[in-house]
Structure formats: structure tokens, C-alpha cells
Design a protein around this motif. Structure first.
Motif, PDB file in Angstrom:
ATOM      1  N   ILE A   1      -5.695   4.337  -8.339  1.00  0.00           N
ATOM      2  CA  ILE A   1      -5.746   3.304  -9.386  1.00  0.00           C
ATOM      3  C   ILE A   1      -4.472   2.467  -9.376  1.00  0.00           C
ATOM      4  N   PHE A   2      -3.335   3.099  -9.039  1.00  0.00           N
ATOM      5  CA  PHE A   2      -2.077   2.352  -8.979  1.00  0.00           C
ATOM      6  C   PHE A   2      -2.134   1.313  -7.859  1.00  0.00           C
ATOM      7  N   ARG A   3      -2.666   1.709  -6.718  1.00  0.00           N
ATOM      8  CA  ARG A   3      -2.833   0.769  -5.612  1.00  0.00           C
ATOM      9  C   ARG A   3      -3.866  -0.303  -5.958  1.00  0.00           C
ATOM     10  N   TYR A   4      -4.894   0.100  -6.639  1.00  0.00           N
ATOM     11  CA  TYR A   4      -5.964  -0.822  -7.024  1.00  0.00           C
ATOM     12  C   TYR A   4      -5.398  -1.989  -7.831  1.00  0.00           C
ATOM     13  N   ILE A   5      -4.455  -1.671  -8.730  1.00  0.00           N
ATOM     14  CA  ILE A   5      -3.836  -2.705  -9.563  1.00  0.00           C
ATOM     15  C   ILE A   5      -2.790  -3.484  -8.772  1.00  0.00           C
ATOM     16  N   ALA A   6      -1.932  -2.759  -8.040  1.00  0.00           N
ATOM     17  CA  ALA A   6      -0.827  -3.399  -7.299  1.00  0.00           C
ATOM     18  C   ALA A   6      -1.330  -4.354  -6.225  1.00  0.00           C
TER      19      ALA A   6
ATOM     20  N   TYR B   1       0.840  -1.198   0.000  1.00  0.00           N
ATOM     21  CA  TYR B   1       0.000   0.000   0.000  1.00  0.00           C
ATOM     22  C   TYR B   1       0.876   1.249   0.000  1.00  0.00           C
ATOM     23  N   LEU B   2       1.905   1.249   0.840  1.00  0.00           N
ATOM     24  CA  LEU B   2       2.819   2.380   0.928  1.00  0.00           C
ATOM     25  C   LEU B   2       3.751   2.463  -0.278  1.00  0.00           C
ATOM     26  N   LEU B   3       4.241   1.319  -0.732  1.00  0.00           N
ATOM     27  CA  LEU B   3       5.139   1.302  -1.883  1.00  0.00           C
ATOM     28  C   LEU B   3       4.488   1.932  -3.108  1.00  0.00           C
ATOM     29  N   ALA B   4       3.242   1.582  -3.345  1.00  0.00           N
ATOM     30  CA  ALA B   4       2.520   2.130  -4.500  1.00  0.00           C
ATOM     31  C   ALA B   4       2.424   3.648  -4.401  1.00  0.00           C
ATOM     32  N   GLY B   5       2.162   4.164  -3.201  1.00  0.00           N
ATOM     33  CA  GLY B   5       2.065   5.604  -3.010  1.00  0.00           C
ATOM     34  C   GLY B   5       3.386   6.307  -3.235  1.00  0.00           C
ATOM     35  N   VAL B   6       4.469   5.746  -2.725  1.00  0.00           N
ATOM     36  CA  VAL B   6       5.793   6.358  -2.876  1.00  0.00           C
ATOM     37  C   VAL B   6       6.219   6.387  -4.346  1.00  0.00           C
ATOM     38  N   ILE B   7       5.935   5.330  -5.092  1.00  0.00           N
ATOM     39  CA  ILE B   7       6.310   5.267  -6.515  1.00  0.00           C
ATOM     40  C   ILE B   7       5.585   6.351  -7.311  1.00  0.00           C
ATOM     41  N   ILE B   8       4.289   6.485  -7.086  1.00  0.00           N
ATOM     42  CA  ILE B   8       3.515   7.495  -7.810  1.00  0.00           C
ATOM     43  C   ILE B   8       3.952   8.897  -7.403  1.00  0.00           C
ATOM     44  N   MET B   9       4.244   9.090  -6.118  1.00  0.00           N
ATOM     45  CA  MET B   9       4.723  10.383  -5.651  1.00  0.00           C
ATOM     46  C   MET B   9       6.029  10.760  -6.338  1.00  0.00           C
ATOM     47  N   THR B  10       6.922   9.786  -6.511  1.00  0.00           N
ATOM     48  CA  THR B  10       8.197  10.025  -7.181  1.00  0.00           C
ATOM     49  C   THR B  10       7.976  10.474  -8.626  1.00  0.00           C
ATOM     50  N   ALA B  11       7.113   9.771  -9.343  1.00  0.00           N
ATOM     51  CA  ALA B  11       6.812  10.126 -10.732  1.00  0.00           C
ATOM     52  C   ALA B  11       6.184  11.517 -10.812  1.00  0.00           C
ATOM     53  N   PHE B  12       5.346  11.844  -9.847  1.00  0.00           N
ATOM     54  CA  PHE B  12       4.692  13.147  -9.799  1.00  0.00           C
ATOM     55  C   PHE B  12       5.720  14.267  -9.663  1.00  0.00           C
TER      56      PHE B  12
ATOM     57  N   ILE C   1      10.894  -1.528 -10.192  1.00  0.00           N
ATOM     58  CA  ILE C   1      11.799  -2.676 -10.225  1.00  0.00           C
ATOM     59  C   ILE C   1      12.401  -2.917  -8.840  1.00  0.00           C
ATOM     60  N   LEU C   2      12.799  -1.823  -8.175  1.00  0.00           N
ATOM     61  CA  LEU C   2      13.339  -1.956  -6.822  1.00  0.00           C
ATOM     62  C   LEU C   2      12.275  -2.457  -5.849  1.00  0.00           C
ATOM     63  N   ALA C   3      11.037  -2.002  -6.051  1.00  0.00           N
ATOM     64  CA  ALA C   3       9.948  -2.389  -5.155  1.00  0.00           C
ATOM     65  C   ALA C   3       9.576  -3.862  -5.293  1.00  0.00           C
ATOM     66  N   ILE C   4       9.912  -4.465  -6.428  1.00  0.00           N
ATOM     67  CA  ILE C   4       9.648  -5.898  -6.615  1.00  0.00           C
ATOM     68  C   ILE C   4      10.352  -6.708  -5.528  1.00  0.00           C
ATOM     69  N   PHE C   5      11.571  -6.275  -5.170  1.00  0.00           N
ATOM     70  CA  PHE C   5      12.344  -6.992  -4.152  1.00  0.00           C
ATOM     71  C   PHE C   5      11.758  -6.805  -2.751  1.00  0.00           C
ATOM     72  N   LEU C   6      10.837  -5.833  -2.632  1.00  0.00           N
ATOM     73  CA  LEU C   6      10.167  -5.620  -1.357  1.00  0.00           C
ATOM     74  C   LEU C   6       8.778  -6.247  -1.345  1.00  0.00           C
ATOM     75  N   GLY C   7       8.462  -6.935  -2.444  1.00  0.00           N
ATOM     76  CA  GLY C   7       7.213  -7.684  -2.484  1.00  0.00           C
ATOM     77  C   GLY C   7       6.087  -7.063  -3.278  1.00  0.00           C
ATOM     78  N   LEU C   8       6.343  -5.946  -3.977  1.00  0.00           N
ATOM     79  CA  LEU C   8       5.274  -5.295  -4.739  1.00  0.00           C
ATOM     80  C   LEU C   8       4.959  -6.065  -6.013  1.00  0.00           C
ATOM     81  N   HIS C   9       3.670  -6.246  -6.277  1.00  0.00           N
ATOM     82  CA  HIS C   9       3.231  -6.874  -7.526  1.00  0.00           C
ATOM     83  C   HIS C   9       3.268  -5.827  -8.628  1.00  0.00           C
TER      84      HIS C   9
END
Length: 277
Positions: free
Chosen positions: A201-206, A53-64, A117-125
Motif C-alpha cells: 500500500i505504501f508503494r501504491y501511494i508513492a 519502488y525500492l525507496l518505499a520498501g526501505v522506508i517501511i522496513m525501517t519503521a518495521f 524526508i531524506l527520500a524526497i531528495f532522491l525523488g520519492l513522492h
């Protein structure tokens, strides 16, 4: 070569060649990824997958943030005199602005993809759908950034204005703090914030949240109720696209009307904002 493609290629090369900026943005992104994913995990009790849940938010925040800040490149072009050189070339202002918007979106998507890609190692789908979603969303972010840059017209003003826009929108988007616990007076900003719906929507998919009921989506901050109307993650994506289209047209019109003749060119600078040799 197509003028828009040439502008995109130039922006991408500048981004890759600027090692300090590239490494700095990666370091900050990784720092935010680790800090918020581990230190704030305990604040997400009650969620099935708090880490994701947090990983998805941080990734989108970075892109923003990358999408907004990339527009500083065009200010460097103006200050360095490069933009005046481009104006006399057989290329329209609309093509210049479109090229810069698309370049900003690609740079932000590239940064976000590295984070995924980095988040994959932390368990993100992760799926291709998230990559496409990020590309669509960063077009909106980049259009907003170019609009702010065109209005600001110089780097110091842009840094101030962009910070005033990014900080509030980031913290009311649900990327760090769930929107479900925010006070009521902030909700209008939450509902008007494109980052809110992109995060949703990013969290919804992840998280594979398509199996959840509407009530469960509301409880986890992936859907939003305005009166008796519920904005689902898919509807939120449509709202993000509409906001992006609005700023896309707005920033192109503003860029077409901008007068660069009065902008002072920095001494000792050549086109692209680099020091003259």
C-alpha cells in the motif's frame, strides 16, 4: 496526567536522550536507503519507477524494525526494577501495555518520517496519506514487538526471537526482493506477513499506482492472487489492521498475565534501566 500519555512521553524522551541509539539507527537507515536504492536499482528492470519502488520498501522496513525493537525498552524497565515500581502505582497493566505500544508506534513513525524526508531528495513522492499509513502500520509492528518482549522476558532472548521473526518477514515482504520472483513454497509466509501488505500500500501511494490495472498491480507485486481471489493494496491494509488488532489484544492479555516478581533485577540499576548514581 493520563497514565498512557505519561508512558508515551517517557518513552519518547528516553529515545531522544539516547543519542548513540538515535544516531546509530539513523545511520543504519540511511545506509540501507543508499545501498538498496542505488546498488539494487538494476535488479528492478521493467518497473516504471525502480528507484521509488525500492525507496518505499526501505522506508517501511525501517519503521518495521524500529517498531519491533522498541519493545526492548520494557525489558530494560523490568531488569532495572522500574516495572515493579509502576505496578504499585494506580495504573492498570492494560494501560501500561497500551502506552508502550503507542510509544513504539510513534518512535517508529518518527524514524520513518525522517527517512521519507531524506527520500524526497532522491525523488520519492510523499504525501500526508503515507504518514497516516505508517502510523497505522507501526501500531501493528509495535504490538507484535511487545508480544515478543512479553514472551521473551529478557533482552538476550528477545534479541534472538525478534531476529528470527524480523529477518524472514523482511525478506519475504517484497521490501527488497519482489514477491513475484519468490519460489512458491514461500508464498504462504508472504500472504500471512503484515509487512507484505504495508509495503504494497505504501508503494501504491508513492508510485501513484491507482491508475494501474489489477493485472499490472499483480505484475509489480502490489497486489496478490490467491487462487482466483486478488488481494488489492486497500484490502491488504485492512488485513494489516486485523493482524494488528489481533496482536494488540493478545499482547495486552499476555502482559496482564505476566509474573514480574520472578524476574531478577540487575544490580546497580535504577528504574528505566539506567545505572544508579
Amino acid at each position: 496526567m493520563n497514565p498512557i500519555v505519561a508512558i508515551i512521553e517517557r518513552n519518547l524522551l528516553n529515545y531522544i536522550r539516547n543519542k548513540a541509539r538515535l544516531l546509530g539507527s539513523l545511520f543504519m537507515s540511511i545506509f540501507m536507503l543508499v545501498m538498496f536504492s542505488f546498488l539494487m536499482k538494476s535488479s528492478m528492470n521493467g518497473l516504471d519507477q525502480p528507484m521509488n519502488y525500492l525507496l518505499a520498501g526501505v522506508i517501511i522496513m525501517t519503521a518495521f524494525q524500529i517498531g519491533i525493537n522498541h519493545s526492548s525498552e520494557i525489558l530494560a524497565d523490568i531488569a532495572g526494577g522500574y516495572m515493579k515500581e509502576v505496578m504499585v502505582a494506580p495504573i492498570s497493566r492494560s494501560e501500561i501495555s497500551i502506552g508502550n505500544i503507542m510509544a513504539g508506534a510513534l518512535v517508529a513513525t518518527l524514524q520513518g518520517t525522517i527517512m521519507m524526508i531524506l527520500a524526497i531528495f532522491l525523488g520519492l513522492h510523499v504525501s500526508v496519506l503515507q504518514f497516516l499509513l505508517m502510523l497505522i502500520s507501526t501500531m501493528t509492528f509495535s504490538a507484535i514487538g511487545l508480544f515478543l518482549a512479553t514472551v521473551s522476558r529478557n533482552a538476550p532472548a528477545f534479541q534472538t526471537v525478534s531476529s528470527m521473526v524480523m529477518m524472514p518477514l523482511t525478506f519475504v515482504s517484497g521490501a527488497y526482493i519482489p514477491t513475484t520472483i519468490m519460489p512458491g513454497f514461500l508464498l504462504p509466509v508472504v500472504y500471512l506477513n503484515p509487512l507484505t501488505y504495508t509495503t504494497s500500500i505504501f508503494r501504491y501511494i508513492a508510485l501513484g499506482a491507482h491508475k494501474l490495472t489489477t493485472m499490472e498491480l499483480l505484475e509489480q507485486g502490489m497486489a496478490f492472487a490467491i487462487g482466483g481471489f486478488v488481494i488489492t493494496p486497500i484490502m491488504g491494509l485492512a488485513i494489516t489492521v486485523l493482524i494488528g488488532a489481533f496482536f494488540f489484544v493478545l499482547c495486552i492479555r499476555k502482559f496482564n498475565q505476566a509474573d514480574f516478581s520472578s524476574v531478577k533485577i540487575a544490580t546497580g540499576m535504577r528504574g528505566g534501566g539506567a545505572p544508579a548514581r
